[in-house]
Design an enzyme around this catalytic site. Structure first.
Site, PDB file in Angstrom:
ATOM      1  N   GLU A 224     130.535  22.422  29.649  1.00 25.79           N
ATOM      2  CA  GLU A 224     130.217  23.242  28.580  1.00 25.79           C
ATOM      3  C   GLU A 224     130.447  24.807  28.880  1.00 25.79           C
ATOM      4  O   GLU A 224     129.751  25.450  28.444  1.00 25.79           O
ATOM      5  CB  GLU A 224     128.500  22.953  28.476  1.00 25.79           C
ATOM      6  CG  GLU A 224     128.370  21.682  28.030  1.00 25.79           C
ATOM      7  CD  GLU A 224     126.904  21.555  27.874  1.00 25.79           C
ATOM      8  OE1 GLU A 224     125.953  22.384  27.861  1.00 25.79           O
ATOM      9  OE2 GLU A 224     126.397  20.216  27.354  1.00 25.79           O
TER      10      GLU A 224
ATOM     11  N   GLU B 177     129.330  11.008  26.834  1.00 30.01           N
ATOM     12  CA  GLU B 177     127.912  10.924  26.441  1.00 30.01           C
ATOM     13  C   GLU B 177     127.514  10.371  25.211  1.00 30.01           C
ATOM     14  O   GLU B 177     126.821  11.164  24.275  1.00 30.01           O
ATOM     15  CB  GLU B 177     127.348  12.535  26.829  1.00 30.01           C
ATOM     16  CG  GLU B 177     127.585  12.814  27.987  1.00 30.01           C
ATOM     17  CD  GLU B 177     127.146  14.207  28.193  1.00 30.01           C
ATOM     18  OE1 GLU B 177     126.347  14.887  27.583  1.00 30.01           O
ATOM     19  OE2 GLU B 177     127.316  14.832  29.392  1.00 30.01           O
TER      20      GLU B 177
HETATM   21  C1  XIL Z   1     120.415  16.135  29.269  1.00 34.37           C
HETATM   22  C2  XIL Z   1     119.627  14.844  29.890  1.00 34.37           C
HETATM   23  O1  XIL Z   1     119.852  13.670  29.109  1.00 34.37           O
HETATM   24  C3  XIL Z   1     118.331  15.525  29.593  1.00 34.37           C
HETATM   25  O2  XIL Z   1     117.403  14.632  30.108  1.00 34.37           O
HETATM   26  C4  XIL Z   1     117.852  16.893  30.015  1.00 34.37           C
HETATM   27  O3  XIL Z   1     116.605  17.176  29.634  1.00 34.37           O
HETATM   28  C5  XIL Z   1     118.924  17.871  29.688  1.00 34.37           C
HETATM   29  O4  XIL Z   1     120.041  17.407  29.799  1.00 34.37           O
HETATM   30  N1  XIL Z   1     125.076  17.472  27.574  1.00 34.37           N
HETATM   31  C6  XIL Z   1     125.084  17.170  29.070  1.00 34.37           C
HETATM   32  C7  XIL Z   1     124.153  16.409  29.524  1.00 34.37           C
HETATM   33  O5  XIL Z   1     126.130  17.511  29.729  1.00 34.37           O
HETATM   34  O6  XIL Z   1     123.838  16.768  31.028  1.00 34.37           O
HETATM   35  C8  XIL Z   1     122.723  16.581  28.751  1.00 34.37           C
HETATM   36  O7  XIL Z   1     121.901  15.695  29.400  1.00 34.37           O
HETATM   37  C9  XIL Z   1     123.108  16.292  27.603  1.00 34.37           C
HETATM   38  C10 XIL Z   1     124.033  17.276  26.749  1.00 34.37           C
END
Ligand code: XIL
Length: 771
Positions: A159, A265
């Site tokens: 990110e 994701e």
């Molecule tokens: C999220 C997790 O799913 C949550 O449990 C945590 O509280 C915050 O992070 N982008 C990402 C992931 O790269 O690591 C994130 O995961 C979701 C968005």
């Protein structure tokens, strides 16, 4: 060649049994990991090791797992001293024990609220660039080093791109170290584990605007030779707002720069959250009360979600050459982060419900994954793979990608004097059959690229016939120095050599000069064969010896002999070959009650007495014969003779149908071990081979454990069905067309280890063109 294959029959049977058992346990490819042409992954709650109830769903559907939180900097290292590996260690141990591959997530999260504050501090003052990069380095070295060999893929930087006007997100990383922190993170990770796949991961990076920022960043990183291997598109989508078109643009752009993609994701939120950030966060209080599906998700929403997932996977499949993995974010709806983020609600974004039961979206995705690929697309993929991996720099097709034999190996006969199991076992055989197909491809497309490819293969054949001073010797391929070769050739190599050159010289591709050289070579080889009584000469230590010939009484011998005579006539224009052809037609080969012409009509079943396993595994050695017979049928002017040829073609096609129908037994998801593709390891025994019998005896000593089962698996369920499909297509009988196309469409050509999927192209280009 045949001897070695017969020896393999026992292995094949063992595999047959195993495959039967597996498919009766799982049914046919019905899970994500079985049906996906990419790695099927999932982000997992860190405590998965304590949730045995989740394991069956997990291991049936997925092959790759990402720890949801426990490897993030904030979890691993809340303060500089407080390393906290317990969760992460348990996660990795669990995954390794379950044979799941781990995606490490993430080494640097370029966001201030996700980076522990101490990273940016040096005592009471802000850290300098040197201090920050040194910390990053030690963090990456420690984490990547700890899991080296157990984690093969890392989200290195997460990110970093800005959502607004800036290129990069404002963070301590950027403020202190500038853009350099990104490239450095990849360099440090690469140094810590040179074999790890390294990913840049982000959200919304498929959208217009952010895409361009990403491409520019990638270009800058690439210009510095940064070791970055894939881009992660997080894929956190919302129902009715999946950005298909922008996503496709992104996939096209990444394909164009040769960058692999992982969808890292994936989920489709059914309670859209976009407004949460809109208008200066003004709607948050109102949105925090939105929780419409507490008692379950309405069927019409589930249906819409299913349809949108389907469209997404349809798109992914179109780019399956680019997409290396698709990972969902969480195992089932009950575990989705979208139940909490950015406010508490009962969400339903995944393929499995709170009981782990498949939702309509699962069925929709499976339907997309298992839908047959358009054969023309499958062929393009096969074609690209063949040229990427199997056609060598000389234009000769190799059996597989592996270490080349050296001049010393060829002189001594290692692994054996026939070259069996080496990567240069079947050069002229494969190249000649393939060239026959490539000439037709070039005719259809009319493109220079395709013509150049055909030319290259013709040069490969020329090369095989130019590396020895023995007249008429055609090498199986050339080793490490570009000319050394095994001393023993064979009839199986010789006949396709004629077939390929005949197709090439029959086209408008060769230049006048090229034509002169090739025709002279054909004359030389044919004259030599004639002088040997159509036996195939050997070279090196076997000079004066022969291996196989064409004057025998088997259907195969007969067709190939007739075809080579006629092809030589066509290529050289020398009338003597036509006379010899006519004469040969009426002759009865030794031991035969029938004339050659009569034998042609009987087809390959006539050979069952000497090759009883044709239908079980040997169609690959009949493709060239069928192609030769088709050529003869096309040019023969005597209707009686032509009828005999056509009969033979039809008999062979009918005979090949059951074998072609077995294509479905090949499981593209099978990650079967190819072995090291190291023939030295697989053929550890060696002894000098003064005779062909000794060479054959040595060739049959193979350590199958070391070689791995994949070669046999592919020979049985890929080579054989596709060769049978080619036999059907070459017969010219239109009724076989659907079966041929189905077989072609079945295989994921990027995942095959053996070159013999070029038979798919042989089959495809033998089918008449449809308008
Ligand atoms: C999220 C997790 O799913 C949550 O449990 C945590 O509280 C915050 O992070 N982008 C990402 C992931 O790269 O690591 C994130 O995961 C979701 C968005």
């Amino acid at each position: 060649m045949f001897g070695g294959q017969a020896f393999d029959a026992g292995m094949t049977r063992a595999w047959f049994a195993l495959v039967l058992t597996l498919s009766s346990v799982f049914g046919s490819a019905q899970t994500l990991r079985q049906a996906s042409p990419w790695a099927a992954g999932v982000g997992l709650a860190d405590r998965i090791a304590d949730h045995p109830a989740d394991w069956p769903l997990l291991t049936a559907q997925f092959s790759h797992v990402t720890p949801e939180n426990c490897m993030k900097p904030a979890a691993l290292r809340p303060t500089e001293q407080a390393w906290n590996f317990e969760q992460a260690d348990r996660f990795v141990a669990f995954a390794n024990a379950k044979d799941l591959k781990v995606v490490g997530h993430c080494l640097v999260w370029a966001k201030d609220d996700r980076t522990p504050a101490w990273f940016y501090q040096d005592g009471t003052t802000p850290a300098s660039k040197e201090v920050l990069l040194a910390r990053m380095k030690s963090h990456i070295e420690t984490v990547v080093g700890r899991y080296k060999g157990r984690i093969a893929t890392w989200d290195v930087v997460n990110e970093a791109l800005d959502d607004g006007k800036a290129e990069l997100r404002d963070s301590g990383w950027l403020r202190i170290a500038g853009e350099e922190f990104i490239g450095r993170a990849f360099e440090y990770a690469h140094a810590a584990d040179p074999s790890a796949q390294l990913i840049y991961n982000d959200y919304n990076n498929e959208l217009d605007g952010k895409r361009e920022k990403m491409l520019a960043l990638l270009a800058r990183l690439k210009a510095r030779n940064t070791p970055i291997h894939a881009v992660g598109l997080q894929g956190h989508y919302e129902i009715d707002r999946v950005p298909y078109e922008q996503l496709e643009k992104t996939l096209v752009a990444l394909r164009a720069i040769g960058m692999k993609v992982v969808v890292s994701e994936l989920d489709i939120d059914v309670i859209p959250r976009g407004r949460w950030w809109a208008d200066n966060n003004r709607h948050r209080a109102e949105m925090a009360k939105v929780n419409p599906y507490v008692d379950g998700c309405p069927p019409e929403i589930l249906a819409r979600q299913a349809e949108q997932y389907a469209q997404l996977f349809r798109l992914f499949r179109k780019y399956d050459d680019v997409i290396a993995r698709v990972s969902f974010w969480n195992l089932h709806d009950g575990q989705s982060w979208l139940n909490d983020f950015p406010w508490k609600r009962v969400n339903h974004p995944l393929l499995f419900d709170r009981q782990g039961k498949p939702k309509p979206a699962f069925d929709a995705v499976m339907k997309e994954l298992t839908a047959a690929v358009a054969p023309s697309r499958a062929i393009e993929k096969a074609h690209a793979e063949t040229w990427r991996r199997f056609v060598d720099e000389h234009g000769i097709v190799r059996d597989y990608v592996g270490e080349l034999p050296t001049p010393e190996d060829c002189r001594l006969g290692k692994p054996n004097a026939i070259g069996w199991w080496s990567p240069i076992e079947n050069g002229p055989m494969f190249t000649g059959m393939y060239l026959n197909a490539m000439v037709e491809r070039a005719r259809r497309s009319g493109t220079t690229v395709d013509k150049e490819k055909a030319r290259k293969l013709a040069q490969g054949l020329l090369k095989c016939a130019s590396v020895s001073d023995v007249p008429g010797f055609v090498a199986r391929g050339v080793g490490s120095d570009g000319k050394c070769h095994y001393p023993l050739s064979s009839d199986d190599q010789m006949h396709p050599w004629f077939l390929g050159l005949q197709a090439y010289l029959g086209s408008d591709i060769p230049t006048a000069d090229e034509r002169k050289v090739l025709v002279a070579k054909v004359r030389e080889v044919a004259a030599a064969l004639e002088s040997y009584g159509w036996k195939v000469p050997c070279d090196g230590a076997f000079k004066g010896d022969f291996r196989g010939g064409f004057k025998g009484e088997h259907f195969r011998d007969v067709v190939r002999y007739l075809h080579m005579l006629h092809a030589t006539y066509e290529m050289t224009g020398d009338a003597v070959w036509l006379e010899r052809y006519r004469k040969a037609l009426g002759e009865k080969p030794e031991k035969s009650a029938e004339t050659r012409q009569e034998i042609c009509a009987l087809g390959c079943p006539r050979d069952l007495t000497f090759i009883p396993t044709i239908q079980k595994g040997q169609f690959w050695i009949y493709v060239g014969t069928q192609a030769g017979l088709a050529r003869l049928a096309a040019v023969e002017t005597d209707p009686v003779v032509q009828a005999a040829y056509r009969k033979g073609l039809a008999v062979n096609a009918a005979f090949a149908v059951p074998a072609a129908e077995t294509y479905g037994r090949f499981d593209n998801a099978d990650q079967g071990f190819f072995g090291t593709a190291d023939w030295r390891a697989a053929n550890p025994t060696w002894f000098p081979q003064p005779t062909q019998a000794e060479a054959e005896r040595l060739a049959k000593i193979v350590d199958y454990k070391k070689r791995g089962p994949r070669k046999n698996y592919e020979a049985t369920w890929m080579r054989h069905p596709l060769a049978a499909a080619a036999v059907i297509a070459l017969s010219g009988d239109a009724t076989g067309r659907p079966l041929v196309l189905q077989a072609i469409g079945h295989y994921d050509y990027a995942k095959l280890n053996m070159a013999e999927f070029f038979f798919a192209e042989c089959a495809y280009y033998a089918l008449p063109e449809t308008k």
